[in-house]
Design an enzyme around this catalytic site. Sequence first.
Site, PDB file in Angstrom:
ATOM      1  N   TYR A 141       0.842  -1.201   0.000  1.00 40.26           N
ATOM      2  CA  TYR A 141       0.000   0.000   0.000  1.00 40.26           C
ATOM      3  C   TYR A 141       0.877   1.253   0.000  1.00 40.26           C
ATOM      4  CZ  TYR A 141      -2.721   3.825   1.932  1.00 40.26           C
ATOM      5  OH  TYR A 141      -3.275   5.055   2.152  1.00 40.26           O
ATOM      6  N   LYS A 145       1.670   4.360  -3.008  1.00 38.21           N
ATOM      7  CA  LYS A 145       1.552   5.807  -2.777  1.00 38.21           C
ATOM      8  C   LYS A 145       2.908   6.485  -3.050  1.00 38.21           C
ATOM      9  CE  LYS A 145      -2.784   6.103  -1.566  1.00 38.21           C
ATOM     10  NZ  LYS A 145      -3.752   6.998  -2.186  1.00 38.21           N
ATOM     11  N   PHE A 169      -1.775  11.034   8.353  1.00 38.12           N
ATOM     12  CA  PHE A 169      -1.562  10.113   9.455  1.00 38.12           C
ATOM     13  C   PHE A 169      -2.925   9.455   9.711  1.00 38.12           C
ATOM     14  CE2 PHE A 169       2.905  10.452  10.679  1.00 38.12           C
ATOM     15  CZ  PHE A 169       3.299  11.271   9.637  1.00 38.12           C
ATOM     16  N   ASN A 170      -3.369   9.219  10.922  1.00 35.13           N
ATOM     17  CA  ASN A 170      -4.580   8.401  11.082  1.00 35.13           C
ATOM     18  C   ASN A 170      -5.853   9.242  11.129  1.00 35.13           C
ATOM     19  OD1 ASN A 170      -2.284   6.704  11.807  1.00 35.13           O
ATOM     20  ND2 ASN A 170      -3.840   5.205  12.326  1.00 35.13           N
ATOM     21  N   HIS A 189     -10.039  -0.369  10.996  1.00 32.12           N
ATOM     22  CA  HIS A 189      -9.415   0.713  11.767  1.00 32.12           C
ATOM     23  C   HIS A 189      -9.777   0.654  13.247  1.00 32.12           C
ATOM     24  CE1 HIS A 189      -9.247   2.439   7.640  1.00 32.12           C
ATOM     25  NE2 HIS A 189      -7.999   2.594   8.044  1.00 32.12           N
ATOM     26  N   ILE A 207      -6.069  -5.990  21.049  1.00 32.94           N
ATOM     27  CA  ILE A 207      -4.894  -5.116  20.959  1.00 32.94           C
ATOM     28  C   ILE A 207      -3.831  -5.917  20.215  1.00 32.94           C
ATOM     29  CG2 ILE A 207      -3.089  -3.903  22.224  1.00 32.94           C
ATOM     30  CD1 ILE A 207      -4.999  -3.502  24.523  1.00 32.94           C
TER      31      ILE A 207
HETATM   32  N1  UFG Z   1      -5.201  -2.000  16.117  1.00 31.50           N
HETATM   33  C1  UFG Z   1      -5.479  -2.858  17.161  1.00 31.50           C
HETATM   34  N2  UFG Z   1      -6.634  -3.569  17.093  1.00 31.50           N
HETATM   35  C2  UFG Z   1      -7.504  -3.479  16.059  1.00 31.50           C
HETATM   36  C3  UFG Z   1      -7.207  -2.592  14.998  1.00 31.50           C
HETATM   37  C4  UFG Z   1      -6.038  -1.861  15.060  1.00 31.50           C
HETATM   38  O1  UFG Z   1      -4.705  -2.986  18.115  1.00 31.50           O
HETATM   39  O2  UFG Z   1      -8.523  -4.176  16.065  1.00 31.50           O
HETATM   40  C5  UFG Z   1      -3.956  -1.198  16.180  1.00 31.50           C
HETATM   41  C6  UFG Z   1      -3.055  -1.405  14.999  1.00 31.50           C
HETATM   42  O3  UFG Z   1      -2.244  -2.523  15.190  1.00 31.50           O
HETATM   43  C7  UFG Z   1      -2.302  -0.075  14.972  1.00 31.50           C
HETATM   44  C8  UFG Z   1      -3.323   0.937  15.505  1.00 31.50           C
HETATM   45  O4  UFG Z   1      -4.302   0.166  16.171  1.00 31.50           O
HETATM   46  O5  UFG Z   1      -1.228  -0.141  15.847  1.00 31.50           O
HETATM   47  C9  UFG Z   1      -3.980   1.734  14.425  1.00 31.50           C
HETATM   48  O6  UFG Z   1      -4.451   0.851  13.437  1.00 31.50           O
HETATM   49  P1  UFG Z   1      -5.417   1.274  12.242  1.00 31.50           P
HETATM   50  O7  UFG Z   1      -5.714   0.043  11.462  1.00 31.50           O
HETATM   51  O8  UFG Z   1      -6.558   2.047  12.776  1.00 31.50           O
HETATM   52  O9  UFG Z   1      -4.544   2.288  11.403  1.00 31.50           O
HETATM   53  P2  UFG Z   1      -3.074   2.122  10.774  1.00 31.50           P
HETATM   54  O10 UFG Z   1      -2.138   2.965  11.616  1.00 31.50           O
HETATM   55  O11 UFG Z   1      -2.705   0.709  10.602  1.00 31.50           O
HETATM   56  O12 UFG Z   1      -3.260   2.704   9.325  1.00 31.50           O
HETATM   57  C10 UFG Z   1      -3.868   3.964   9.056  1.00 31.50           C
HETATM   58  C11 UFG Z   1      -4.450   3.918   7.666  1.00 31.50           C
HETATM   59  C12 UFG Z   1      -3.358   3.731   6.647  1.00 31.50           C
HETATM   60  C13 UFG Z   1      -2.321   4.768   6.828  1.00 31.50           C
HETATM   61  C14 UFG Z   1      -1.835   4.847   8.253  1.00 31.50           C
HETATM   62  C15 UFG Z   1      -0.917   6.004   8.423  1.00 31.50           C
HETATM   63  O13 UFG Z   1      -5.369   2.857   7.563  1.00 31.50           O
HETATM   64  O14 UFG Z   1      -3.911   3.817   5.372  1.00 31.50           O
HETATM   65  O15 UFG Z   1      -2.928   4.984   9.139  1.00 31.50           O
HETATM   66  O16 UFG Z   1      -0.613   6.245   9.757  1.00 31.50           O
HETATM   67  F1  UFG Z   1      -1.255   4.491   6.045  1.00 31.50           F
END
Ligand code: UFG
Length: 325
Positions: A141, A145, A169-170, A189, A207
Amino acid sequence: MKVAVTGGAGYIGSHTVKLLRENGNKVLVIDNLYNGHQEAVPDDVTFIKCDIRNTENLKTIFNEFKPEAVIHFAAFIEVGESTKNPLAFYINNVSGTLSLLSAMEQTAVNRIIFSSTAAVYGNPKTVPIPETEPVKPINPYGQTKACVEKALKDISQFDNLSYVSLRYFNAAGADPSGLIGESHNPETHLIPLVLKTAKGEREQISIFGTDYPTPDGTCIRDYIHVNDLAKAHLLALEYLMSGGKSDIFNCGYGKGYSVREIIETAKKVTGRNFKVIEEERRQGDPAVLVADSSKLRKILNWNPEFDDLEFIIKTAWNWELNRRF
Ligand code: UFG
């Protein structure tokens, strides 16, 4: 201004479309509805169902609408999925964007705002991360980008194209009106999953990893309210319209919260307790992603309004309880 928005029926796209309209712009949404929701597009916005890989259709649309700029959200976004099906991500995110750029070139549309991501940094060495940090994505992914950012840089040097790449970011939260919000299928997410658990739709929240080198052992992210992110697009548009040169900006608050902190804040905001379990790390998750957003604040004059985790979760909770789609 006249602006074409690809992916305008999606999460960040729809919040940006709403803001563009509130600021008096004429907006056209192009979305193939693969992940988007037509209900997320306001009634006074023209909606065209079209895939960005269809260059000829895009040319016809641009010749008719004559946008002064394109804001390009349309893409596959799910990191985990990108490791399982990278080709689909390259086809949609890279080929799709090249098709869009080709249609723009042939119809003399020469400004674009591109949705990039913090995922281009991979495991950054400097935190908060400045835009000068090396681009070293650790998943397909992020690679797609980064590929598009490279293409934009090359093309803008030889063609009459100016661009702003926004590295998100998020993105989190929902418009306080309750009319639009986050709706992914499947949802992966953290915040929406936590809230679905608080709502009772899910039994428990996992987690992913408790042995990261962070104070509480869980991953830290920079959660930015989707309306502050939308605002960055409006400012980027004004910047390009007034002759600003092509550039890249991080979009985040510069503040990080751990997974445990998100869960605790969600319990407080919702007033509900729910089951939390600890699991193994999820593949491809960097320990800490926090933006240095001083460039966005300084050059684009970005002043975030919603830098408040409780408010972010409150708006997401309101949406989760009263979803329209
Ligand atoms: N997480 C958990 N449990 C869950 C879901 C997520 O512990 O059920 C954790 C993940 O491991 C991570 C954090 O929560 O550590 C955030 O996870 P998200 O899936 O909400 O978001 P990401 O940081 O993985 O990704 C998001 C976007 C991406 C982008 C990124 C940039 O989905 O497209 O932010 O920071 F690239």
